[in-house]
Design an enzyme around this catalytic site. Structure first.
Site: not given
Ligand code: ZN
Length: 492
Positions: A287, A257-258, A261
Protein backbone atom coordinates in the site's frame (compact mmCIF):
# COMPACT_ATOMS: atom_id res chain seq x y z
CA UNK A 1 20.29 -33.34 0.77
CA UNK A 2 19.98 -31.12 -2.31
CA UNK A 3 17.32 -33.60 -3.35
CA UNK A 4 15.05 -32.35 -0.57
CA UNK A 5 15.50 -28.72 -1.60
CA UNK A 6 14.82 -29.63 -5.22
CA UNK A 7 11.70 -31.59 -4.33
CA UNK A 8 10.51 -28.70 -2.14
CA UNK A 9 10.96 -26.25 -5.02
CA UNK A 10 9.14 -28.59 -7.42
CA UNK A 11 6.23 -28.88 -4.97
CA UNK A 12 6.06 -25.11 -4.49
CA UNK A 13 6.02 -24.63 -8.28
CA UNK A 14 2.96 -26.90 -8.46
CA UNK A 15 1.28 -24.98 -5.62
CA UNK A 16 2.07 -21.73 -7.43
CA UNK A 17 0.53 -23.01 -10.67
CA UNK A 18 -2.70 -23.99 -8.89
CA UNK A 19 -2.86 -20.65 -7.08
CA UNK A 20 -2.27 -18.72 -10.31
CA UNK A 21 -5.05 -20.67 -12.02
CA UNK A 22 -7.40 -19.47 -9.24
CA UNK A 23 -6.10 -15.94 -9.59
CA UNK A 24 -6.78 -15.89 -13.34
CA UNK A 25 -10.31 -17.18 -12.77
CA UNK A 26 -10.88 -14.58 -10.05
CA UNK A 27 -9.58 -11.75 -12.26
CA UNK A 28 -11.79 -12.94 -15.11
CA UNK A 29 -14.78 -13.12 -12.76
CA UNK A 30 -14.35 -9.49 -11.76
CA UNK A 31 -13.53 -8.12 -15.22
CA UNK A 32 -15.23 -10.23 -17.90
CA UNK A 33 -17.22 -13.25 -16.71
CA UNK A 34 -20.92 -13.33 -17.64
CA UNK A 35 -23.11 -13.25 -14.51
CA UNK A 36 -24.70 -16.60 -15.35
CA UNK A 37 -21.36 -18.36 -14.90
CA UNK A 38 -21.20 -17.60 -11.18
CA UNK A 39 -22.07 -21.09 -9.89
CA UNK A 40 -19.63 -22.95 -12.10
CA UNK A 41 -16.93 -20.41 -11.31
CA UNK A 42 -17.48 -20.76 -7.55
CA UNK A 43 -17.17 -24.54 -7.95
CA UNK A 44 -13.95 -24.29 -9.96
CA UNK A 45 -12.39 -21.76 -7.61
CA UNK A 46 -13.36 -23.80 -4.55
CA UNK A 47 -11.79 -26.95 -6.01
CA UNK A 48 -8.60 -25.25 -7.15
CA UNK A 49 -8.12 -23.49 -3.83
CA UNK A 50 -8.69 -26.70 -1.92
CA UNK A 51 -6.18 -28.55 -4.14
CA UNK A 52 -3.58 -25.81 -3.66
CA UNK A 53 -4.13 -25.82 0.11
CA UNK A 54 -3.93 -29.61 0.33
CA UNK A 55 -0.81 -29.78 -1.78
CA UNK A 56 0.91 -27.03 0.21
CA UNK A 57 0.00 -28.36 3.66
CA UNK A 58 0.67 -32.00 2.80
CA UNK A 59 3.21 -33.75 5.05
CA UNK A 60 5.47 -34.08 2.02
CA UNK A 61 5.97 -30.29 1.97
CA UNK A 62 6.97 -30.20 5.62
CA UNK A 63 9.30 -33.18 5.16
CA UNK A 64 10.97 -31.55 2.15
CA UNK A 65 11.28 -28.28 4.09
CA UNK A 66 12.82 -29.98 7.12
CA UNK A 67 15.29 -31.87 4.94
CA UNK A 68 16.19 -28.94 2.70
CA UNK A 69 19.68 -27.47 2.97
CA UNK A 70 20.10 -23.95 1.63
CA UNK A 71 22.74 -23.59 -1.06
CA UNK A 72 22.56 -19.79 -1.34
CA UNK A 73 21.28 -16.70 0.43
CA UNK A 74 18.23 -16.85 -1.79
CA UNK A 75 17.55 -20.36 -0.52
CA UNK A 76 17.85 -19.20 3.09
CA UNK A 77 15.25 -16.50 2.41
CA UNK A 78 13.03 -18.94 0.55
CA UNK A 79 13.07 -21.48 3.39
CA UNK A 80 12.22 -18.77 5.92
CA UNK A 81 9.27 -17.53 3.86
CA UNK A 82 7.95 -21.03 3.19
CA UNK A 83 8.18 -21.92 6.87
CA UNK A 84 6.18 -18.85 7.81
CA UNK A 85 3.51 -19.49 5.17
CA UNK A 86 3.31 -23.16 6.10
CA UNK A 87 2.93 -22.28 9.79
CA UNK A 88 0.08 -19.89 9.00
CA UNK A 89 -1.60 -22.49 6.78
CA UNK A 90 -1.29 -25.46 9.13
CA UNK A 91 -1.90 -23.97 12.57
CA UNK A 92 -5.62 -23.67 11.87
CA UNK A 93 -7.44 -27.05 11.95
CA UNK A 94 -8.97 -27.85 8.59
CA UNK A 95 -12.46 -28.06 10.15
CA UNK A 96 -12.17 -24.40 11.17
CA UNK A 97 -10.82 -23.44 7.72
CA UNK A 98 -13.79 -25.17 6.12
CA UNK A 99 -16.26 -23.54 8.54
CA UNK A 100 -14.80 -20.10 7.85
CA UNK A 101 -14.92 -20.65 4.07
CA UNK A 102 -18.53 -21.77 4.29
CA UNK A 103 -19.50 -18.91 6.62
CA UNK A 104 -17.75 -16.36 4.40
CA UNK A 105 -19.94 -17.45 1.47
CA UNK A 106 -23.11 -16.99 3.56
CA UNK A 107 -21.80 -13.81 5.19
CA UNK A 108 -21.06 -12.22 1.82
CA UNK A 109 -24.63 -12.81 0.60
CA UNK A 110 -26.08 -11.55 3.89
CA UNK A 111 -23.80 -8.53 3.91
CA UNK A 112 -24.78 -7.55 0.35
CA UNK A 113 -28.45 -7.88 1.32
CA UNK A 114 -28.06 -6.08 4.66
CA UNK A 115 -26.23 -3.18 3.02
CA UNK A 116 -28.83 -2.90 0.26
CA UNK A 117 -31.75 -2.92 2.71
CA UNK A 118 -30.07 -1.12 5.63
CA UNK A 119 -30.75 -4.11 7.85
CA UNK A 120 -27.81 -4.59 10.24
CA UNK A 121 -29.77 -6.86 12.59
CA UNK A 122 -30.18 -9.57 9.95
CA UNK A 123 -26.40 -9.70 9.46
CA UNK A 124 -25.37 -9.35 13.12
CA UNK A 125 -25.56 -13.06 14.16
CA UNK A 126 -23.34 -14.13 11.24
CA UNK A 127 -20.91 -11.31 11.90
CA UNK A 128 -20.82 -12.32 15.55
CA UNK A 129 -19.89 -15.86 14.48
CA UNK A 130 -17.19 -14.49 12.15
CA UNK A 131 -15.59 -12.60 15.05
CA UNK A 132 -15.80 -15.77 17.14
CA UNK A 133 -13.91 -17.65 14.40
CA UNK A 134 -11.31 -14.87 14.30
CA UNK A 135 -10.87 -15.27 18.07
CA UNK A 136 -10.33 -19.00 17.62
CA UNK A 137 -7.86 -18.42 14.78
CA UNK A 138 -5.90 -16.03 16.98
CA UNK A 139 -5.72 -18.70 19.71
CA UNK A 140 -4.40 -21.24 17.21
CA UNK A 141 -1.85 -18.78 15.78
CA UNK A 142 -0.81 -17.85 19.30
CA UNK A 143 0.17 -14.49 20.78
CA UNK A 144 1.77 -13.11 23.91
CA UNK A 145 0.32 -9.66 24.60
CA UNK A 146 -2.73 -8.91 22.55
CA UNK A 147 -5.16 -11.15 20.68
CA UNK A 148 -5.09 -8.61 17.84
CA UNK A 149 -1.38 -9.31 17.23
CA UNK A 150 -2.05 -12.82 15.98
CA UNK A 151 -4.53 -11.63 13.37
CA UNK A 152 -2.56 -8.57 12.21
CA UNK A 153 0.57 -10.68 11.72
CA UNK A 154 -1.13 -12.60 8.88
CA UNK A 155 -1.16 -9.40 6.82
CA UNK A 156 1.87 -7.58 8.22
CA UNK A 157 4.54 -9.89 9.56
CA UNK A 158 5.76 -8.88 13.00
CA UNK A 159 3.42 -5.89 13.42
CA UNK A 160 1.62 -5.59 16.77
CA UNK A 161 -1.49 -3.90 18.10
CA UNK A 162 0.72 -1.88 20.44
CA UNK A 163 2.58 -0.43 17.44
CA UNK A 164 -0.68 0.28 15.68
CA UNK A 165 -1.97 2.07 18.78
CA UNK A 166 1.21 4.14 18.96
CA UNK A 167 0.85 4.94 15.26
CA UNK A 168 -2.73 6.14 15.68
CA UNK A 169 -1.90 7.97 18.92
CA UNK A 170 0.74 9.97 17.02
CA UNK A 171 -1.53 10.94 14.14
CA UNK A 172 -4.97 11.23 15.74
CA UNK A 173 -4.46 14.64 17.39
CA UNK A 174 -2.63 16.44 14.55
CA UNK A 175 -4.95 15.02 11.89
CA UNK A 176 -8.21 15.80 13.67
CA UNK A 177 -6.90 19.30 14.37
CA UNK A 178 -5.81 19.89 10.76
CA UNK A 179 -9.14 18.65 9.44
CA UNK A 180 -10.97 21.01 11.81
CA UNK A 181 -8.84 23.97 10.68
CA UNK A 182 -9.56 23.14 7.04
CA UNK A 183 -13.28 22.90 7.73
CA UNK A 184 -13.19 26.34 9.31
CA UNK A 185 -11.55 27.81 6.18
CA UNK A 186 -13.21 28.80 2.90
CA UNK A 187 -14.85 25.76 1.26
CA UNK A 188 -13.45 24.46 -2.02
CA UNK A 189 -16.01 24.03 -4.78
CA UNK A 190 -15.01 21.03 -6.85
CA UNK A 191 -18.32 20.61 -8.69
CA UNK A 192 -16.43 21.16 -11.98
CA UNK A 193 -14.94 17.68 -11.54
CA UNK A 194 -18.37 16.02 -11.72
CA UNK A 195 -20.05 15.27 -15.02
CA UNK A 196 -20.56 12.73 -17.77
CA UNK A 197 -17.05 12.06 -18.95
CA UNK A 198 -16.23 9.97 -22.00
CA UNK A 199 -15.12 6.54 -20.84
CA UNK A 200 -12.91 5.95 -23.87
CA UNK A 201 -11.16 9.29 -23.26
CA UNK A 202 -10.57 8.27 -19.62
CA UNK A 203 -9.28 4.85 -20.69
CA UNK A 204 -6.87 6.40 -23.17
CA UNK A 205 -5.60 9.10 -20.80
CA UNK A 206 -5.12 6.80 -17.80
CA UNK A 207 -3.33 4.26 -19.99
CA UNK A 208 -0.91 6.91 -21.23
CA UNK A 209 -0.40 8.18 -17.67
CA UNK A 210 0.24 4.75 -16.21
CA UNK A 211 2.66 3.91 -19.06
CA UNK A 212 4.55 7.15 -18.40
CA UNK A 213 5.23 6.01 -14.82
CA UNK A 214 6.94 2.93 -16.23
CA UNK A 215 4.12 0.38 -16.19
CA UNK A 216 4.95 -2.02 -19.03
CA UNK A 217 1.87 -2.83 -21.14
CA UNK A 218 3.83 -5.55 -22.90
CA UNK A 219 3.73 -7.35 -19.53
CA UNK A 220 0.42 -6.06 -18.24
CA UNK A 221 -3.10 -4.86 -19.02
CA UNK A 222 -5.66 -2.42 -17.74
CA UNK A 223 -9.33 -3.38 -17.90
CA UNK A 224 -12.60 -2.22 -16.38
CA UNK A 225 -14.13 -3.77 -13.24
CA UNK A 226 -16.70 -2.68 -10.61
CA UNK A 227 -13.91 -2.36 -8.01
CA UNK A 228 -10.41 -1.21 -8.95
CA UNK A 229 -7.70 -3.74 -8.11
CA UNK A 230 -4.33 -5.10 -9.19
CA UNK A 231 -3.49 -8.75 -9.48
CA UNK A 232 -0.68 -10.70 -11.11
CA UNK A 233 0.03 -14.14 -12.48
CA UNK A 234 3.79 -13.64 -12.84
CA UNK A 235 6.18 -10.69 -12.89
CA UNK A 236 5.52 -10.61 -16.62
CA UNK A 237 1.74 -10.60 -16.37
CA UNK A 238 0.30 -7.89 -14.13
CA UNK A 239 -3.37 -6.89 -14.43
CA UNK A 240 -4.85 -3.55 -13.39
CA UNK A 241 -8.50 -2.62 -13.35
CA UNK A 242 -10.18 0.75 -13.10
CA UNK A 243 -13.73 2.09 -13.07
CA UNK A 244 -15.44 5.18 -14.45
CA UNK A 245 -17.60 7.41 -12.30
CA UNK A 246 -19.08 10.87 -12.62
CA UNK A 247 -16.18 12.21 -10.49
CA UNK A 248 -13.41 12.56 -13.10
CA UNK A 249 -10.43 11.99 -10.76
CA UNK A 250 -11.92 8.65 -9.68
CA UNK A 251 -10.54 6.71 -12.67
CA UNK A 252 -7.37 8.81 -12.83
CA UNK A 253 -6.30 8.56 -9.19
CA UNK A 254 -7.59 4.97 -9.02
CA UNK A 255 -5.40 4.06 -12.01
CA UNK A 256 -2.37 5.72 -10.43
CA UNK A 257 -3.04 3.80 -7.22
CA UNK A 258 -3.35 0.39 -8.89
CA UNK A 259 -0.36 1.17 -11.12
CA UNK A 260 1.69 1.67 -7.93
CA UNK A 261 0.77 -1.88 -6.90
CA UNK A 262 1.50 -3.01 -10.45
CA UNK A 263 4.95 -1.40 -10.60
CA UNK A 264 5.88 -3.23 -7.41
CA UNK A 265 4.91 -6.58 -8.96
CA UNK A 266 6.35 -5.94 -12.43
CA UNK A 267 9.72 -5.02 -10.92
CA UNK A 268 10.07 -8.08 -8.74
CA UNK A 269 13.18 -9.96 -9.95
CA UNK A 270 12.74 -12.32 -12.89
CA UNK A 271 14.86 -14.96 -11.10
CA UNK A 272 12.24 -15.30 -8.38
CA UNK A 273 9.28 -15.38 -10.72
CA UNK A 274 6.76 -18.12 -9.87
CA UNK A 275 8.44 -18.71 -6.48
CA UNK A 276 7.43 -17.73 -2.95
CA UNK A 277 10.07 -14.96 -2.92
CA UNK A 278 8.41 -12.96 -5.71
CA UNK A 279 6.29 -9.88 -5.21
CA UNK A 280 5.25 -7.62 -2.35
CA UNK A 281 6.57 -8.30 1.14
CA UNK A 282 3.46 -7.21 3.08
CA UNK A 283 0.17 -5.40 2.68
CA UNK A 284 1.55 -2.26 4.36
CA UNK A 285 4.56 -2.06 2.06
CA UNK A 286 2.38 -2.77 -0.98
CA UNK A 287 0.00 0.00 0.00
CA UNK A 288 2.93 2.35 0.58
CA UNK A 289 3.70 2.05 -3.13
CA UNK A 290 0.15 2.54 -4.38
CA UNK A 291 -0.16 5.59 -2.13
CA UNK A 292 3.26 6.95 -3.11
CA UNK A 293 2.39 6.96 -6.82
CA UNK A 294 -1.21 8.04 -6.27
CA UNK A 295 -0.75 10.75 -3.64
CA UNK A 296 2.84 11.94 -3.54
CA UNK A 297 3.38 11.82 -7.31
CA UNK A 298 -0.17 11.94 -8.71
CA UNK A 299 -1.64 14.59 -6.40
CA UNK A 300 1.36 16.92 -6.67
CA UNK A 301 1.28 20.31 -8.34
CA UNK A 302 4.26 19.34 -10.50
CA UNK A 303 2.47 16.29 -11.87
CA UNK A 304 -0.49 18.36 -13.02
CA UNK A 305 1.83 20.89 -14.58
CA UNK A 306 2.61 18.15 -17.11
CA UNK A 307 -0.71 16.40 -17.30
CA UNK A 308 -3.26 19.21 -17.08
CA UNK A 309 -2.88 20.25 -20.76
CA UNK A 310 -3.46 16.63 -21.78
CA UNK A 311 -6.43 16.40 -19.43
CA UNK A 312 -7.94 19.54 -20.99
CA UNK A 313 -7.51 18.24 -24.53
CA UNK A 314 -9.09 14.91 -23.54
CA UNK A 315 -11.99 16.69 -21.80
CA UNK A 316 -12.51 20.09 -23.46
CA UNK A 317 -15.71 20.71 -21.43
CA UNK A 318 -13.81 20.54 -18.13
CA UNK A 319 -14.45 23.93 -16.50
CA UNK A 320 -11.09 24.21 -14.75
CA UNK A 321 -8.68 26.72 -16.23
CA UNK A 322 -5.24 25.94 -14.83
CA UNK A 323 -3.03 23.19 -13.48
CA UNK A 324 -2.78 24.89 -10.09
CA UNK A 325 -6.56 25.15 -9.89
CA UNK A 326 -6.92 21.47 -10.76
CA UNK A 327 -4.28 20.65 -8.13
CA UNK A 328 -6.32 22.52 -5.53
CA UNK A 329 -9.56 20.76 -6.49
CA UNK A 330 -8.11 17.25 -6.65
CA UNK A 331 -6.79 17.72 -3.10
CA UNK A 332 -10.05 18.91 -1.62
CA UNK A 333 -10.46 17.80 2.00
CA UNK A 334 -13.95 16.99 3.16
CA UNK A 335 -14.84 14.65 6.01
CA UNK A 336 -17.22 12.08 4.59
CA UNK A 337 -18.85 8.80 5.48
CA UNK A 338 -17.26 6.44 2.98
CA UNK A 339 -13.68 5.22 3.43
CA UNK A 340 -12.95 4.37 -0.20
CA UNK A 341 -13.99 7.86 -1.30
CA UNK A 342 -12.08 9.65 1.46
CA UNK A 343 -9.41 12.25 0.71
CA UNK A 344 -5.78 11.70 1.62
CA UNK A 345 -6.09 13.56 4.91
CA UNK A 346 -9.24 12.07 6.43
CA UNK A 347 -8.58 8.53 5.17
CA UNK A 348 -6.70 7.39 8.28
CA UNK A 349 -9.50 8.47 10.59
CA UNK A 350 -11.75 5.95 8.82
CA UNK A 351 -9.14 3.26 9.41
CA UNK A 352 -8.66 4.26 13.04
CA UNK A 353 -12.38 3.81 13.71
CA UNK A 354 -12.34 0.29 12.24
CA UNK A 355 -9.24 -0.67 14.23
CA UNK A 356 -10.73 0.53 17.52
CA UNK A 357 -13.98 -1.27 16.86
CA UNK A 358 -12.60 -4.64 15.77
CA UNK A 359 -10.13 -4.58 18.61
CA UNK A 360 -12.92 -3.89 21.14
CA UNK A 361 -15.11 -6.67 19.73
CA UNK A 362 -12.26 -9.20 19.84
CA UNK A 363 -11.65 -8.39 23.48
CA UNK A 364 -15.33 -8.60 24.39
CA UNK A 365 -15.48 -4.88 25.26
CA UNK A 366 -18.03 -4.25 22.53
CA UNK A 367 -20.92 -6.51 21.46
CA UNK A 368 -21.60 -6.92 17.76
CA UNK A 369 -25.21 -5.85 18.31
CA UNK A 370 -23.92 -2.50 19.62
CA UNK A 371 -21.60 -1.98 16.66
CA UNK A 372 -23.78 0.57 14.79
CA UNK A 373 -24.00 2.90 17.81
CA UNK A 374 -20.27 2.68 18.48
CA UNK A 375 -19.54 3.30 14.80
CA UNK A 376 -21.75 6.36 14.57
CA UNK A 377 -20.38 7.84 17.80
CA UNK A 378 -16.82 7.54 16.52
CA UNK A 379 -17.69 9.12 13.14
CA UNK A 380 -19.20 12.02 15.03
CA UNK A 381 -16.17 12.33 17.29
CA UNK A 382 -13.36 11.99 14.73
CA UNK A 383 -14.92 13.25 11.50
CA UNK A 384 -17.85 15.35 12.63
CA UNK A 385 -20.27 13.45 10.41
CA UNK A 386 -23.06 11.03 11.33
CA UNK A 387 -24.16 8.22 9.02
CA UNK A 388 -27.87 8.53 8.21
CA UNK A 389 -28.02 4.75 7.81
CA UNK A 390 -25.94 1.66 8.56
CA UNK A 391 -25.59 1.08 4.81
CA UNK A 392 -23.30 4.11 4.62
CA UNK A 393 -22.02 3.38 8.13
CA UNK A 394 -20.85 0.10 9.59
CA UNK A 395 -22.09 -1.98 6.64
CA UNK A 396 -20.02 -0.21 3.96
CA UNK A 397 -16.91 -2.43 3.87
CA UNK A 398 -16.66 -6.02 2.68
CA UNK A 399 -13.69 -7.01 4.90
CA UNK A 400 -15.39 -8.31 8.05
CA UNK A 401 -17.88 -10.42 6.09
CA UNK A 402 -14.91 -12.22 4.54
CA UNK A 403 -13.33 -12.72 7.95
CA UNK A 404 -10.53 -10.24 7.18
CA UNK A 405 -10.24 -9.00 10.75
CA UNK A 406 -6.96 -7.28 11.67
CA UNK A 407 -6.43 -6.09 8.10
CA UNK A 408 -7.44 -2.41 8.19
CA UNK A 409 -4.35 -0.92 9.91
CA UNK A 410 -2.19 -1.92 6.93
CA UNK A 411 -3.86 0.90 4.95
CA UNK A 412 -2.60 3.50 7.41
CA UNK A 413 0.83 1.85 7.60
CA UNK A 414 0.96 2.28 3.83
CA UNK A 415 0.18 5.99 4.15
CA UNK A 416 2.88 6.56 6.75
CA UNK A 417 5.45 4.49 4.90
CA UNK A 418 4.78 6.24 1.59
CA UNK A 419 6.05 9.54 3.04
CA UNK A 420 8.86 7.90 5.01
CA UNK A 421 10.11 6.14 1.86
CA UNK A 422 9.70 9.29 -0.23
CA UNK A 423 11.86 11.25 2.21
CA UNK A 424 14.52 8.59 1.98
CA UNK A 425 14.32 8.75 -1.82
CA UNK A 426 14.67 12.54 -1.63
CA UNK A 427 17.96 12.12 0.23
CA UNK A 428 19.38 10.16 -2.69
CA UNK A 429 17.71 11.96 -5.61
CA UNK A 430 17.92 15.72 -5.26
CA UNK A 431 14.60 17.41 -6.01
CA UNK A 432 12.49 14.50 -7.20
CA UNK A 433 9.64 16.97 -7.75
CA UNK A 434 11.66 18.54 -10.57
CA UNK A 435 11.67 15.15 -12.24
CA UNK A 436 7.91 14.92 -11.77
CA UNK A 437 7.57 18.42 -13.27
CA UNK A 438 9.33 17.15 -16.40
CA UNK A 439 7.28 13.94 -16.46
CA UNK A 440 10.47 11.93 -15.95
CA UNK A 441 9.70 9.05 -13.61
CA UNK A 442 12.57 6.78 -14.61
CA UNK A 443 15.02 7.73 -11.81
CA UNK A 444 12.25 7.48 -9.21
CA UNK A 445 11.21 4.04 -10.44
CA UNK A 446 14.83 2.82 -10.57
CA UNK A 447 15.38 3.93 -6.96
CA UNK A 448 12.22 2.20 -5.77
CA UNK A 449 13.07 -0.90 -7.78
CA UNK A 450 16.57 -1.12 -6.31
CA UNK A 451 15.51 -0.43 -2.73
CA UNK A 452 12.17 -2.20 -2.55
CA UNK A 453 10.71 -3.96 -5.62
CA UNK A 454 13.82 -5.99 -6.48
CA UNK A 455 13.89 -7.41 -2.97
CA UNK A 456 10.61 -9.27 -3.13
CA UNK A 457 10.09 -11.12 0.15
CA UNK A 458 13.83 -11.56 0.72
CA UNK A 459 13.71 -9.63 4.03
CA UNK A 460 10.90 -9.24 6.55
CA UNK A 461 8.83 -6.06 6.17
CA UNK A 462 10.42 -4.56 9.29
CA UNK A 463 13.95 -5.30 8.05
CA UNK A 464 13.10 -3.76 4.70
CA UNK A 465 11.73 -0.54 6.22
CA UNK A 466 14.81 -0.23 8.40
CA UNK A 467 17.13 -0.90 5.48
CA UNK A 468 15.41 1.53 3.09
CA UNK A 469 14.69 4.40 5.48
CA UNK A 470 17.20 3.89 8.31
CA UNK A 471 14.49 3.73 10.97
CA UNK A 472 11.39 1.76 11.93
CA UNK A 473 8.01 2.97 10.69
CA UNK A 474 7.13 6.30 12.32
CA UNK A 475 4.58 9.05 11.82
CA UNK A 476 6.81 12.15 11.64
CA UNK A 477 7.59 12.16 7.89
CA UNK A 478 3.96 11.61 7.13
CA UNK A 479 2.69 14.31 9.48
CA UNK A 480 5.29 16.83 8.28
CA UNK A 481 4.67 16.12 4.60
CA UNK A 482 0.93 16.18 4.88
CA UNK A 483 0.89 19.18 7.21
CA UNK A 484 3.06 21.26 4.87
CA UNK A 485 1.03 20.34 1.81
CA UNK A 486 -2.39 21.07 3.28
CA UNK A 487 -1.40 24.20 5.22
CA UNK A 488 -0.15 25.65 1.95
CA UNK A 489 -3.21 24.52 0.04
CA UNK A 490 -5.62 26.01 2.57
CA UNK A 491 -3.53 29.04 3.61
CA UNK A 492 -3.49 27.98 7.25
ZN1 ZN B 1 -4.18 -0.40 -2.63
Amino acid sequence: MGGSLESLKARLADVNALRVASTVLDWDQQAFMPAGAANARAQHLGNLQRMAHEMFTDDATLKALEGAVAESDDDVALLRVVKRDLDLSTKIPSALVAEKGHLAGIAHEEWVHARATNDFDSFAPTLERMFEIARQEAEYFGYTDDIYDALLDQYEEGATAAEVRTMFDSIRGPQVELVKAIQASAPVDDSALYGEWSQSAQAELTREMVASLGFDFNRGRQDTAPHPFCTNFSVNDVRLTTRYKDYLPSSIMGSMHEAGHGLYEQNSPEKWDLTFLAGGVSLGLHESQSRLWENIVGRSEEFWGVWFPKLKSAFPCLAVESASEFYRLVNKVKPSLIRVEADELTYNLHVLIRFEIESAILKGELKVKDLPDAWNAKYEEYLGVTPESNSVGCLQDVHWSQGSIGYFPTYTMGNLLSYQIWNSLSNDIANPNELIARGEFGPILVWLRTKIYARGRYMTPKQLVLDVTGKPMAADDYLNGLGAKYRALYNL
